[in-house]
Design an enzyme around this catalytic site. Sequence first.
Site, PDB file in Angstrom:
ATOM      1  N   ASP A  16       0.853  -1.282   0.158  1.00 11.95           N
ATOM      2  CA  ASP A  16       0.084   0.224  -0.453  1.00 11.95           C
ATOM      3  C   ASP A  16       0.646   1.229   0.082  1.00 11.95           C
ATOM      4  OD1 ASP A  16      -3.056  -0.872   0.952  1.00 11.95           O
ATOM      5  OD2 ASP A  16      -1.455  -2.267   1.792  1.00 11.95           O
ATOM      6  N   ARG A  97       2.808   6.530  16.828  1.00 10.37           N
ATOM      7  CA  ARG A  97       2.114   7.548  15.687  1.00 10.37           C
ATOM      8  C   ARG A  97       2.955   9.047  15.955  1.00 10.37           C
ATOM      9  NH1 ARG A  97       2.097   3.373  12.785  1.00 10.37           N
ATOM     10  NH2 ARG A  97       0.292   2.530  13.260  1.00 10.37           N
ATOM     11  N   ASP A 126      -5.290   5.888  13.236  1.00  3.94           N
ATOM     12  CA  ASP A 126      -3.939   6.094  13.378  1.00  3.94           C
ATOM     13  C   ASP A 126      -4.232   7.379  12.345  1.00  3.94           C
ATOM     14  OD1 ASP A 126      -2.423   4.243  14.403  1.00  3.94           O
ATOM     15  OD2 ASP A 126      -2.723   2.571  12.718  1.00  3.94           O
ATOM     16  N   SER A 177      -4.011  -8.026   9.780  1.00  2.95           N
ATOM     17  CA  SER A 177      -3.538  -6.495   9.923  1.00  2.95           C
ATOM     18  C   SER A 177      -2.541  -6.153  11.075  1.00  2.95           C
ATOM     19  CB  SER A 177      -4.690  -5.474   9.364  1.00  2.95           C
ATOM     20  OG  SER A 177      -3.979  -4.179   9.605  1.00  2.95           O
TER      21      SER A 177
HETATM   22  N1  ARG Z   1      -6.045  -0.561  17.633  1.00  7.95           N
HETATM   23  C1  ARG Z   1      -4.762  -0.079  17.771  1.00  7.95           C
HETATM   24  C2  ARG Z   1      -4.452   1.199  17.681  1.00  7.95           C
HETATM   25  O1  ARG Z   1      -5.535   2.190  17.885  1.00  7.95           O
HETATM   26  C3  ARG Z   1      -4.531  -0.888  16.665  1.00  7.95           C
HETATM   27  C4  ARG Z   1      -4.016  -0.093  15.203  1.00  7.95           C
HETATM   28  C5  ARG Z   1      -3.477  -0.803  14.291  1.00  7.95           C
HETATM   29  N2  ARG Z   1      -3.518  -1.456  14.281  1.00  7.95           N
HETATM   30  C6  ARG Z   1      -2.970  -2.771  12.887  1.00  7.95           C
HETATM   31  N3  ARG Z   1      -4.095  -4.199  13.720  1.00  7.95           N
HETATM   32  N4  ARG Z   1      -3.010  -2.593  12.312  1.00  7.95           N
HETATM   33  O2  ARG Z   1      -3.560   2.095  18.785  1.00  7.95           O
END
Ligand code: ARG
Length: 400
Positions: A16, A97, A126, A177
């Site tokens: 991606d 992040r 994110d 993911s």
């Molecule tokens: N739900 C978690 C958060 O918002 C993880 C998000 C990313 N997770 C992922 N499997 N890509 O911090």
Amino acid sequence: MGRATKVVLAYSGGVDTTVCIPYLKNEWGVEEVITLAADLGQGEELGPIKEKALKYGASESLVADATEVFVKDYAFPAIQANALYENRYPLSTALARPLIAKLLVDAADKYGADAVAHGCTGKGNDQVRFDVSIAALNPDLKVLAPAREWGMSREQTIEYGERFGIPAPVKKSSPYSIDRNLLGRSIEAGPLEDPWTEPLEEIFVMTKAIADTPDEPEYVEITFTQGLPTAVNGKALDPVALVSELNTLAGRHGIGRIDMVENRLVGIKSREIYETPALLLLIHAHRDLESLTLTKDVTLYKRGIEETYSQLIYNGLWYHPLKDALDAFIIKTQEQVSGTVRVKLFKGNATIVGRQSEQSLYTPDLATYGADDQFDHKAAEGFIYVWGLPTRVWSQKLRG
Ligand code: ARG
């Protein structure tokens, strides 16, 4: 005229974000794409990723070594705050992040870019964390999020990439993911979308299944200095080494798995699996040391602060002034939080079995039921009279 001239793109090396390179240039008229991959201790070789970005059109491919900053400046304050979103998730992904946002903004400044970009979709937390953090750090910078707008399915994305020579994933790509850094792994999607379905053992990397953990317990002593973890079993370790060591120790005993349905900021409930061995262990131990070294009032008040603090992190407000103000409160409370906690690791459990501190408020002469008891028992009577007075008055009134 494109949407931006020169863009710094947050780059993971996956299909991606790789597709984002030609997409930004061809669909959105960006002249130059600089990629930035952040090393946050995810245990992945970033050399090939660097090459990959250049191969598919990046003019410059940056790799930022940010593991130490990540642990020291992002994870450790969260440990001091005992930060657990919805009382469970220690924010291992969320904490990364604001740091990646900072790396993007710094690179944009250094390379004179007029925008930064990321590959987040429009459904997750994110995107919010990136966009808001970037806005806090440089409100003049544009943020491009192609995957939020391009409306391509996974197959279409792969197809689009193939037009620019980006190979489709070799293996049938995993249905999950996964986000990973030194603090942990977040796993979602695929079969996990059914909250009734037990996660398969294959998804775990950092933690052992209970069936495979040692049959003998292992003890570990974690030392904190002003709320910051500084040593393991008496050995002083730098932040990255300390977290790595505890990941191994706790992971070996199957400690640190979480399976939860959480409330995303965008209103969706999502089922997430986490494995965060060291981070959970550290918060557990840190909180225990606070029980020894903080007064009751500070502990109770701090609990409310911790809740707000966790939500700020989860909701993308790391650089918000409220977070700054709460940091000041938390740091002040940590002045006396030094000492050692002894934890027994066994079959998925981290049981605190001892704690000690030179700042301990625990007073044996007051606590004991033995002959050394210094507590003035008679004083209790007058105290209870005053303490119970409003209750007594209320009761008398009620009975007329
Ligand atoms: N739900 C978690 C958060 O918002 C993880 C998000 C990313 N997770 C992922 N499997 N890509 O911090």
